[in-house]
Design a protein around this motif. Sequence first.
Motif, PDB file in Angstrom:
ATOM      1  N   THR A  86      -9.434 114.957 -16.220  1.00  0.00           N
ATOM      2  CA  THR A  86      -8.863 113.769 -15.667  1.00  0.00           C
ATOM      3  C   THR A  86      -8.598 112.600 -16.436  1.00  0.00           C
ATOM      4  OG1 THR A  86     -10.097 114.379 -13.838  1.00  0.00           O
ATOM      5  CG2 THR A  86      -9.431 112.317 -13.763  1.00  0.00           C
ATOM      6  N   TYR A  87      -9.520 112.309 -17.318  1.00  0.00           N
ATOM      7  CA  TYR A  87      -9.506 111.194 -18.197  1.00  0.00           C
ATOM      8  C   TYR A  87      -8.609 111.433 -19.551  1.00  0.00           C
ATOM      9  CZ  TYR A  87     -12.741 109.632 -14.962  1.00  0.00           C
ATOM     10  OH  TYR A  87     -13.331 109.442 -13.811  1.00  0.00           O
ATOM     11  N   LEU A  88      -8.623 112.769 -19.970  1.00  0.00           N
ATOM     12  CA  LEU A  88      -7.656 113.121 -20.999  1.00  0.00           C
ATOM     13  C   LEU A  88      -5.988 113.177 -20.493  1.00  0.00           C
ATOM     14  CD1 LEU A  88      -7.257 114.324 -23.922  1.00  0.00           C
ATOM     15  CD2 LEU A  88      -7.671 116.714 -22.896  1.00  0.00           C
ATOM     16  N   GLN A  89      -5.822 113.323 -19.481  1.00  0.00           N
ATOM     17  CA  GLN A  89      -4.622 113.407 -18.830  1.00  0.00           C
ATOM     18  C   GLN A  89      -4.103 111.823 -18.659  1.00  0.00           C
ATOM     19  OE1 GLN A  89      -5.283 115.910 -15.513  1.00  0.00           O
ATOM     20  NE2 GLN A  89      -3.338 116.866 -15.968  1.00  0.00           N
ATOM     21  N   GLY A  90      -5.274 111.396 -18.264  1.00  0.00           N
ATOM     22  CA  GLY A  90      -4.635 109.833 -17.920  1.00  0.00           C
ATOM     23  C   GLY A  90      -4.539 109.147 -19.390  1.00  0.00           C
ATOM     24  N   GLY A  91      -5.147 109.257 -20.381  1.00  0.00           N
ATOM     25  CA  GLY A  91      -4.969 108.734 -21.763  1.00  0.00           C
ATOM     26  C   GLY A  91      -3.577 109.101 -22.154  1.00  0.00           C
ATOM     27  N   LEU A  92      -3.435 110.667 -22.140  1.00  0.00           N
ATOM     28  CA  LEU A  92      -1.996 111.051 -22.470  1.00  0.00           C
ATOM     29  C   LEU A  92      -0.818 110.469 -21.920  1.00  0.00           C
ATOM     30  CD1 LEU A  92      -3.008 114.808 -23.158  1.00  0.00           C
ATOM     31  CD2 LEU A  92      -2.644 113.008 -24.823  1.00  0.00           C
ATOM     32  N   VAL A  93      -0.927 110.374 -20.589  1.00  0.00           N
ATOM     33  CA  VAL A  93       0.154 109.734 -20.006  1.00  0.00           C
ATOM     34  C   VAL A  93       0.489 108.253 -20.546  1.00  0.00           C
ATOM     35  CG1 VAL A  93       0.972 108.939 -17.631  1.00  0.00           C
ATOM     36  CG2 VAL A  93       0.253 111.232 -18.002  1.00  0.00           C
ATOM     37  N   ALA A  94      -0.654 107.462 -20.579  1.00  0.00           N
ATOM     38  CA  ALA A  94      -0.450 106.019 -20.819  1.00  0.00           C
ATOM     39  C   ALA A  94       0.084 106.154 -22.495  1.00  0.00           C
ATOM     40  CB  ALA A  94      -1.982 105.458 -20.966  1.00  0.00           C
ATOM     41  N   GLY A  95      -0.589 107.145 -23.248  1.00  0.00           N
ATOM     42  CA  GLY A  95      -0.183 106.966 -24.697  1.00  0.00           C
ATOM     43  C   GLY A  95       1.099 107.338 -24.938  1.00  0.00           C
ATOM     44  N   ALA A  96       1.599 108.350 -24.212  1.00  0.00           N
ATOM     45  CA  ALA A  96       2.964 108.707 -24.268  1.00  0.00           C
ATOM     46  C   ALA A  96       4.140 107.583 -23.753  1.00  0.00           C
ATOM     47  CB  ALA A  96       3.340 110.002 -23.222  1.00  0.00           C
ATOM     48  N   MET A  97       3.788 106.882 -22.810  1.00  0.00           N
ATOM     49  CA  MET A  97       4.597 105.779 -22.424  1.00  0.00           C
ATOM     50  C   MET A  97       4.692 104.781 -23.464  1.00  0.00           C
ATOM     51  SD  MET A  97       5.105 106.261 -19.158  1.00  0.00           S
ATOM     52  CE  MET A  97       5.362 107.841 -19.790  1.00  0.00           C
ATOM     53  N   ILE A  98       3.740 104.514 -24.368  1.00  0.00           N
ATOM     54  CA  ILE A  98       3.766 103.448 -25.512  1.00  0.00           C
ATOM     55  C   ILE A  98       4.346 104.140 -26.595  1.00  0.00           C
ATOM     56  CG2 ILE A  98       2.337 102.356 -26.841  1.00  0.00           C
ATOM     57  CD1 ILE A  98      -0.070 102.526 -24.750  1.00  0.00           C
ATOM     58  N   THR A  99       4.096 105.491 -26.865  1.00  0.00           N
ATOM     59  CA  THR A  99       4.766 106.124 -28.004  1.00  0.00           C
ATOM     60  C   THR A  99       6.221 106.256 -27.782  1.00  0.00           C
ATOM     61  OG1 THR A  99       2.606 107.474 -28.023  1.00  0.00           O
ATOM     62  CG2 THR A  99       4.629 108.173 -29.455  1.00  0.00           C
ATOM     63  N   ALA A 100       6.734 106.567 -26.696  1.00  0.00           N
ATOM     64  CA  ALA A 100       8.189 106.558 -26.363  1.00  0.00           C
ATOM     65  C   ALA A 100       9.068 105.397 -26.827  1.00  0.00           C
ATOM     66  CB  ALA A 100       8.521 106.899 -24.880  1.00  0.00           C
ATOM     67  N   VAL A 101       8.333 104.207 -26.794  1.00  0.00           N
ATOM     68  CA  VAL A 101       8.859 102.975 -27.265  1.00  0.00           C
ATOM     69  C   VAL A 101       8.853 102.690 -28.605  1.00  0.00           C
ATOM     70  CG1 VAL A 101       8.853 100.480 -26.829  1.00  0.00           C
ATOM     71  CG2 VAL A 101       8.908 101.763 -25.076  1.00  0.00           C
ATOM     72  N   ALA A 102       7.776 103.378 -29.286  1.00  0.00           N
ATOM     73  CA  ALA A 102       7.162 102.863 -30.634  1.00  0.00           C
ATOM     74  C   ALA A 102       8.068 103.671 -31.318  1.00  0.00           C
ATOM     75  CB  ALA A 102       5.751 102.952 -30.668  1.00  0.00           C
ATOM     76  N   ILE A 103       8.505 104.822 -31.152  1.00  0.00           N
ATOM     77  CA  ILE A 103       9.088 105.820 -32.055  1.00  0.00           C
ATOM     78  C   ILE A 103      10.364 105.259 -33.009  1.00  0.00           C
ATOM     79  CG2 ILE A 103      10.492 107.995 -32.488  1.00  0.00           C
ATOM     80  CD1 ILE A 103       8.026 109.148 -30.747  1.00  0.00           C
ATOM     81  N   PRO A 104      11.158 104.601 -32.157  1.00  0.00           N
ATOM     82  CA  PRO A 104      12.308 104.085 -32.818  1.00  0.00           C
ATOM     83  C   PRO A 104      12.001 102.827 -33.760  1.00  0.00           C
ATOM     84  CG  PRO A 104      12.644 104.115 -30.526  1.00  0.00           C
ATOM     85  CD  PRO A 104      11.280 104.596 -30.677  1.00  0.00           C
ATOM     86  N   LEU A 105      10.895 102.226 -33.507  1.00  0.00           N
ATOM     87  CA  LEU A 105      10.434 101.033 -34.080  1.00  0.00           C
ATOM     88  C   LEU A 105      10.077 101.602 -35.449  1.00  0.00           C
ATOM     89  CD1 LEU A 105       8.641  99.175 -31.406  1.00  0.00           C
ATOM     90  CD2 LEU A 105      10.828  98.555 -32.379  1.00  0.00           C
TER      91      LEU A 105
END
Lengths: 167, 403
Positions: A86-105
């Motif tokens: 539950t918590y691993l998935q939640g963290g991965l989902v939130a982290g993926a949201m952030i990473t998507a924007v950070a990669i081009p930067l």
Amino acid sequence: MTAHAHPVPVPAVGWVRLARRVLGAVGVGMLAYGVVRLLLVAPLPDLFHLLLWLVSALVVHDGLLSPVALALGATLGRWVPDRARTYLQGGLVAGAMITAVAIPLIYLEGSQPPEKALLLQRYGLNLTVLLALVAAVSLALYALRVARDRRSDPAAGPLADEDRRVR
Amino acid sequence: MPEPRSPAARPRWWPHFSSTLRATAVTARLGRVLGIAIAICFVTGLLSEKQYHPLTWLPWPATPVWIYRVTQGVHVLVGTACIPLVLVKLWSVYPNLWRFPPLASVRNALERASVAVLVAATLVQLVTGFINSLDWYPFGFYFVDVHHYLAWVVTGSVVLHVAVKLPEIVHGLRTRVADDDVLTEVPPEEHSLDDAGGAPEPVLAPATPGLSRRGVLVAAGAGIGVVVLTTAGQSVTPLEPVGLLAMRQWHRGPQGVPVNRTAEGAQVVDLAQDPGWSLQVDGTSSFRLGIADLEPAATAEGRFPIACVEGWSVGASWRGLRLIDLVRRAGGDASSTVLLESLEPFGLYRTSTIAGPQLVAALLATHLNGRRLDVDHGYPLRLIAPDRAGVLNTKWLSRLEVR
């Protein structure tokens, strides 16, 4: 768990039917305007490159990103017990949201003259900080959950996870 | 826990989606937020387009001075937040891509084609918009036109999509997230034709071992919240300290203001610093201002932000000459249109025109934040007007033409 019914098609009541017709006409009109203007305004090589972008977007998203994400989810489902997952998935989902924007930067950092005050940060480091924060919050929520489960059912102990897996 | 019923016709190798997290109720909620976000981007984008192609009967205002800062800041911020948002939205309907049979009817084929247009156009619009704000142009097409008209394609497709899916949307929004049926590659119509083909009877809400559906929404919302908080600093000044993902940092620019086109990039370093510089003002009575004429005349002051089409903005104090004073001296008035020309030898924005409320409010600035303009900010003289897109505030002025 509560009782529920299968999705029943919404009856074609008056306002739904009317709204569908109006929205459909407006949507098609706007879509057609955009396409026609693009065809009129953009030179042929530009249109070719745009088409390339559009097709690549579908291929990369539907053919690469999504299958990889689904495969990761399936792997987690197989190997990680439900409560921790539950918590691993939640963290991965939130982290993926952030990473998507950070990669081009990260890819472009330092590419601009300093006077522009643009892309001067160390985004790789900053992303690491943000992901560490997400991981810390997820872990804290997991720890709270474990503590709460222990309090409500002290006998369950560390085997609780195993019980939950076989459901 | 009810197993997703499988239509017999499906080949074994066809993808089978087993996750119980997806449901129309989840998609409808994600779609509602995404639809509102796209509408905001569309409207603010059209407003910004009117900076570049102003309507003669409705010129951009100059008060309140923060309008463009807000509309364009919102445009870029919401567009950025849409990137992760659209990924979650598409995750929630991914099994629809693998509906079986893939093309059931002409209507079905048309619907699929319209979804393909919607998805492709939205992804390209969001991604190219974002990397354009990073001053990276690997497009192979002229960004401004494509971004403008692709916005019509995206928004039109969204409106059409809402029309097509309206019954599902109504159902989804009326159903509790945890209770709704699982969305898989099997269409819901086939779900209810199960077993004996009898009337659907109430069943238990699907179990979601691990993260719950609400958990997906909360986790995605938290991630997107972090994105908004850490990128907004480039336009919401108080958020700059937490701007870990902010692309611009106003305090690192010369005189505390970022620069979009540097003097070096514009190839004006020597021209701008030539002591023989002068400003030619053409009108019914033309005249010329030398470098020594500027400082004594630069007594007008204004405090208003500079706001860029790329979303960044920062408040600043400007000092200089009132443009309208020079216009009057050249024989014009508040109803004139002024063409401003830069020393720049080339570039899309080496000239601009100004009229209406912005002309009356405009300064030809010599000073920024209490000091003589840095060469990167347009030394010796630049245009600055409130609510005017950054690139239209022509720098390194060489000539004005009053019409």
